[in-house]
Design a protein around this motif. Structure first.
Motif, PDB file in Angstrom:
ATOM      1  N   LEU A  94      98.934  17.710  18.758  1.00 46.82           N
ATOM      2  CA  LEU A  94      99.836  17.779  17.614  1.00 46.82           C
ATOM      3  C   LEU A  94      99.801  16.475  16.813  1.00 46.82           C
ATOM      4  N   LEU A  95      99.827  15.368  17.497  1.00 42.30           N
ATOM      5  CA  LEU A  95      99.806  14.068  16.824  1.00 42.30           C
ATOM      6  C   LEU A  95      98.519  13.874  16.017  1.00 42.30           C
ATOM      7  N   VAL A  96      97.414  14.210  16.633  1.00 42.34           N
ATOM      8  CA  VAL A  96      96.142  14.051  15.924  1.00 42.34           C
ATOM      9  C   VAL A  96      96.093  14.986  14.725  1.00 42.34           C
ATOM     10  N   GLN A  97      96.655  16.172  14.906  1.00 42.26           N
ATOM     11  CA  GLN A  97      96.705  17.125  13.809  1.00 42.26           C
ATOM     12  C   GLN A  97      97.496  16.561  12.628  1.00 42.26           C
ATOM     13  N   GLN A  98      98.606  15.904  12.938  1.00 44.63           N
ATOM     14  CA  GLN A  98      99.416  15.297  11.879  1.00 44.63           C
ATOM     15  C   GLN A  98      98.679  14.136  11.219  1.00 44.63           C
ATOM     16  N   ALA A  99      97.927  13.406  12.034  1.00 44.54           N
ATOM     17  CA  ALA A  99      97.209  12.242  11.495  1.00 44.54           C
ATOM     18  C   ALA A  99      96.023  12.678  10.641  1.00 44.54           C
ATOM     19  N   CYS A 100      95.455  13.823  10.952  1.00 41.40           N
ATOM     20  CA  CYS A 100      94.297  14.323  10.206  1.00 41.40           C
ATOM     21  C   CYS A 100      94.587  15.721   9.686  1.00 41.40           C
ATOM     22  N   PRO A 101      95.452  15.826   8.690  1.00 40.24           N
ATOM     23  CA  PRO A 101      95.889  17.159   8.245  1.00 40.24           C
ATOM     24  C   PRO A 101      94.758  17.986   7.648  1.00 40.24           C
ATOM     25  N   ASP A 102      93.675  17.328   7.223  1.00 41.67           N
ATOM     26  CA  ASP A 102      92.589  18.077   6.596  1.00 41.67           C
ATOM     27  C   ASP A 102      91.621  18.681   7.605  1.00 41.67           C
ATOM     28  N   LEU A 103      91.801  18.328   8.876  1.00 42.86           N
ATOM     29  CA  LEU A 103      90.865  18.782   9.902  1.00 42.86           C
ATOM     30  C   LEU A 103      91.240  20.181  10.381  1.00 42.86           C
ATOM     31  N   PRO A 104      90.329  21.158  10.249  1.00 42.94           N
ATOM     32  CA  PRO A 104      90.623  22.500  10.775  1.00 42.94           C
ATOM     33  C   PRO A 104      90.828  22.429  12.285  1.00 42.94           C
ATOM     34  N   PRO A 105      91.706  23.272  12.814  1.00 42.08           N
ATOM     35  CA  PRO A 105      92.026  23.222  14.241  1.00 42.08           C
ATOM     36  C   PRO A 105      90.794  23.312  15.152  1.00 42.08           C
ATOM     37  N   SER A 106      89.851  24.145  14.790  1.00 41.88           N
ATOM     38  CA  SER A 106      88.683  24.293  15.669  1.00 41.88           C
ATOM     39  C   SER A 106      87.841  23.021  15.651  1.00 41.88           C
ATOM     40  N   GLU A 107      87.752  22.409  14.469  1.00 41.26           N
ATOM     41  CA  GLU A 107      87.016  21.148  14.385  1.00 41.26           C
ATOM     42  C   GLU A 107      87.708  20.080  15.223  1.00 41.26           C
ATOM     43  N   LEU A 108      89.027  20.075  15.154  1.00 42.26           N
ATOM     44  CA  LEU A 108      89.792  19.113  15.941  1.00 42.26           C
ATOM     45  C   LEU A 108      89.572  19.331  17.430  1.00 42.26           C
ATOM     46  N   PHE A 109      89.567  20.592  17.831  1.00 40.03           N
ATOM     47  CA  PHE A 109      89.298  20.917  19.233  1.00 40.03           C
ATOM     48  C   PHE A 109      87.976  20.294  19.685  1.00 40.03           C
ATOM     49  N   TRP A 110      86.939  20.515  18.921  1.00 41.69           N
ATOM     50  CA  TRP A 110      85.630  20.003  19.312  1.00 41.69           C
ATOM     51  C   TRP A 110      85.622  18.485  19.323  1.00 41.69           C
ATOM     52  N   ARG A 111      86.218  17.893  18.321  1.00 40.89           N
ATOM     53  CA  ARG A 111      86.157  16.432  18.235  1.00 40.89           C
ATOM     54  C   ARG A 111      86.947  15.762  19.344  1.00 40.89           C
ATOM     55  N   LEU A 112      88.043  16.369  19.750  1.00 44.76           N
ATOM     56  CA  LEU A 112      88.789  15.804  20.870  1.00 44.76           C
ATOM     57  C   LEU A 112      87.966  15.886  22.156  1.00 44.76           C
ATOM     58  N   HIS A 113      87.241  16.968  22.300  1.00 47.81           N
ATOM     59  CA  HIS A 113      86.404  17.069  23.492  1.00 47.81           C
ATOM     60  C   HIS A 113      85.196  16.145  23.411  1.00 47.81           C
ATOM     61  N   PHE A 114      84.643  15.997  22.215  1.00 42.04           N
ATOM     62  CA  PHE A 114      83.600  14.980  22.055  1.00 42.04           C
ATOM     63  C   PHE A 114      84.139  13.628  22.515  1.00 42.04           C
ATOM     64  N   SER A 115      85.361  13.326  22.097  1.00 44.76           N
ATOM     65  CA  SER A 115      85.952  12.017  22.403  1.00 44.76           C
ATOM     66  C   SER A 115      86.205  11.858  23.888  1.00 44.76           C
ATOM     67  N   LEU A 116      86.687  12.943  24.497  1.00 41.11           N
ATOM     68  CA  LEU A 116      86.856  12.916  25.945  1.00 41.11           C
ATOM     69  C   LEU A 116      85.523  12.577  26.609  1.00 41.11           C
ATOM     70  N   GLY A 117      84.460  13.201  26.109  1.00 41.32           N
ATOM     71  CA  GLY A 117      83.132  12.930  26.648  1.00 41.32           C
ATOM     72  C   GLY A 117      82.737  11.482  26.496  1.00 41.32           C
ATOM     73  N   THR A 118      83.010  10.934  25.347  1.00 38.95           N
ATOM     74  CA  THR A 118      82.684   9.536  25.108  1.00 38.95           C
ATOM     75  C   THR A 118      83.344   8.649  26.153  1.00 38.95           C
ATOM     76  N   VAL A 119      84.634   8.845  26.317  1.00 38.54           N
ATOM     77  CA  VAL A 119      85.385   8.007  27.246  1.00 38.54           C
ATOM     78  C   VAL A 119      84.903   8.198  28.681  1.00 38.54           C
ATOM     79  N   VAL A 120      84.825   9.457  29.061  1.00 36.34           N
ATOM     80  CA  VAL A 120      84.542   9.802  30.438  1.00 36.34           C
ATOM     81  C   VAL A 120      83.140   9.351  30.859  1.00 36.34           C
ATOM     82  N   PHE A 121      82.170   9.584  29.988  1.00 39.81           N
ATOM     83  CA  PHE A 121      80.810   9.176  30.311  1.00 39.81           C
ATOM     84  C   PHE A 121      80.692   7.659  30.357  1.00 39.81           C
ATOM     85  N   THR A 122      81.338   7.008  29.396  1.00 46.18           N
ATOM     86  CA  THR A 122      81.282   5.558  29.361  1.00 46.18           C
ATOM     87  C   THR A 122      81.830   4.970  30.655  1.00 46.18           C
TER      88      THR A 122
END
Lengths: 236, 236
Positions: B150-178
């Motif tokens: 919800l917070l990220v959605q508010q911070a990036c109101p132009d981001l479609p929900p599905s795009e946000l879903f993918w990008r959050l998981h991309f980010s999880l990957g970044t952190v986790v792999f690192t």
DNA sequence: TTTAAATTCAAACGTACATTTCAAACATGC
DNA sequence: GCATGTTTGAAATGTACGTTTGAATTTAAA
């Protein structure tokens, strides 16, 4: 006799071929350690001993599975990198990253869903222990990746080398993790957003994400200390 | 009798405590499947049977190791998220991401190098098969993560929900792999750039990277088809 | 001190694994 | 058609694993 991995056995699906096909599927789904030779030979409908006969060991089978894609992908990437390096003015970051798309998708010619499977395997190769795989990658394809680093450096001249190092590894993590959990993610995406996503879709979603990430402004010391104040770490 | 994980045994290092300490180290280094109970009990200098006596099974031990950090981290995150959600105007993305820093680094109080170890374990939990862990995460902490979305959605109101879903998981990957390959990366960084990097340094490098990545402009269809032309995929 | 519960311990159990063995089946060139 | 080299097959080997067992030991309450 054994080996002859690169050779053209073809014609009808040879035992080697059947083993490779079954192995890549199971490796991608379950990881290397959690996939047994018995599962592989059972799916391939070949005898258990044939893996050791044809490939020597499970370790070598893993490498053979990856090689099938790497020998196609890496020369293509090398060629693209060399081409970009030859042009006069530096390429933009998104131009550099875009050259991955075609070579990756061409892996679908090597095998059905080849691109997805290869990227999943790559992810497994980095996250499973499998120390021999890290060595394997670097030893065989280190040169090619050096060119990529050079290209990114040219595209982002303001990025300090150490920052670039970290960001490229962050990006590797993004790709690798995404592909490792690709199936689960695609399922959720389809259920929640009614959005069928194939490997090409994921790759194309990754491009703008990674472009923006790698080229992000470098945080200054003052910004850092303001963002995360106090809190002395006891770690290390 | 068994269990009593959250209890205050303390005083001298109890068997449970010794097992948890050894287990987290080995799990973080080698992954869950590739770490045997014999390795753990040997490092902990306790009897092999004590794992099953105190924790029931290896599976439950894995969850107990993670719980030790989650019960500290998640309420802290929840609290931060709730605080941010309460303010009037939406928070910036980098403000949202910054709230992770302190709670994560406070894990160093739970155990030496706790932040690094926890993030490594989280990575293992996502990349190792271990289906029960995914369920475990979502079941216990799904609510908290919804607030983050919800917070990220508010911070990036132009981001479609599905795009946000993918990008959050991309980010999880970044952190986790690192974090999963943190040790290797830190070594290279130190050798190549003479730069000592601890977990805090990595986290602070991640912030601008992730901020830019998540907020990246969404590629339009025309951009996509121009970036990666032709090449009909045979996949799926 | 006695007694009962909690914990530790060495040993064993059953299972699954990668790998090896060796005889049988198969293919191939003479 | 025979001989030779290659591939398959069923079975066994040895190792490592998670888990269980039951007796020995420690702990703590009565």
């Amino acid at each position: 006799m054994r080996l002859n991995i690169g050779g053209v056995m073809s014609v009808k699906h040879s035992t080697q071929h059947k083993i490779l096909d079954a192995a890549q599927t199971l490796f991608a789904e379950t990881g290397f350690t959690d996939t047994s030779l018995r599962q592989i030979t059972s799916m391939a409908e070949v005898n258990l001993a044939s893996v050791n006969y044809h490939f020597g060991s499970k370790k070598e089978l893993i490498q053979a599975v990856l090689q099938r894609y790497l020998v196609v992908l890496m020369p293509r990437l090398d060629q693209e990198f060399t081409r970009l390096l030859a042009v006069q003015q530096p390429n933009s970051l998104s131009q550099v990253l875009s050259v991955f798309v075609k070579p990756l998708l061409e892996l679908n010619k090597v095998h059905q869903n080849g691109a997805r499977i290869f990227l999943q395997l790559l992810g497994r190769g980095y996250t499973d222990v499998q120390g021999h795989l890290r060595w394997f990658f670097n030893h065989h394809y280190g040169r090619v990746l050096d060119k990529l680093v050079l290209l990114v450096q040219q595209a982002c001249p303001d990025l300090p080398p150490s920052e670039l190092f970290w960001r490229l590894h962050f990006s590797l993590g993004t790709v690798v993790f995404t592909m490792a959990s690709n199936e689960a993610l695609a399922e959720i995406a389809e259920a929640d957003f009614n959005e069928k996503v194939d490997i090409e879709g994921v790759i194309l979603r990754l491009l703008p994400y990674l472009s923006a990430a790698i080229a992000a402004p470098v945080a200054t010391v003052t910004q850092l200390s303001h963002t995360a104040p106090a809190m002395a770490s006891e770690g290390r």
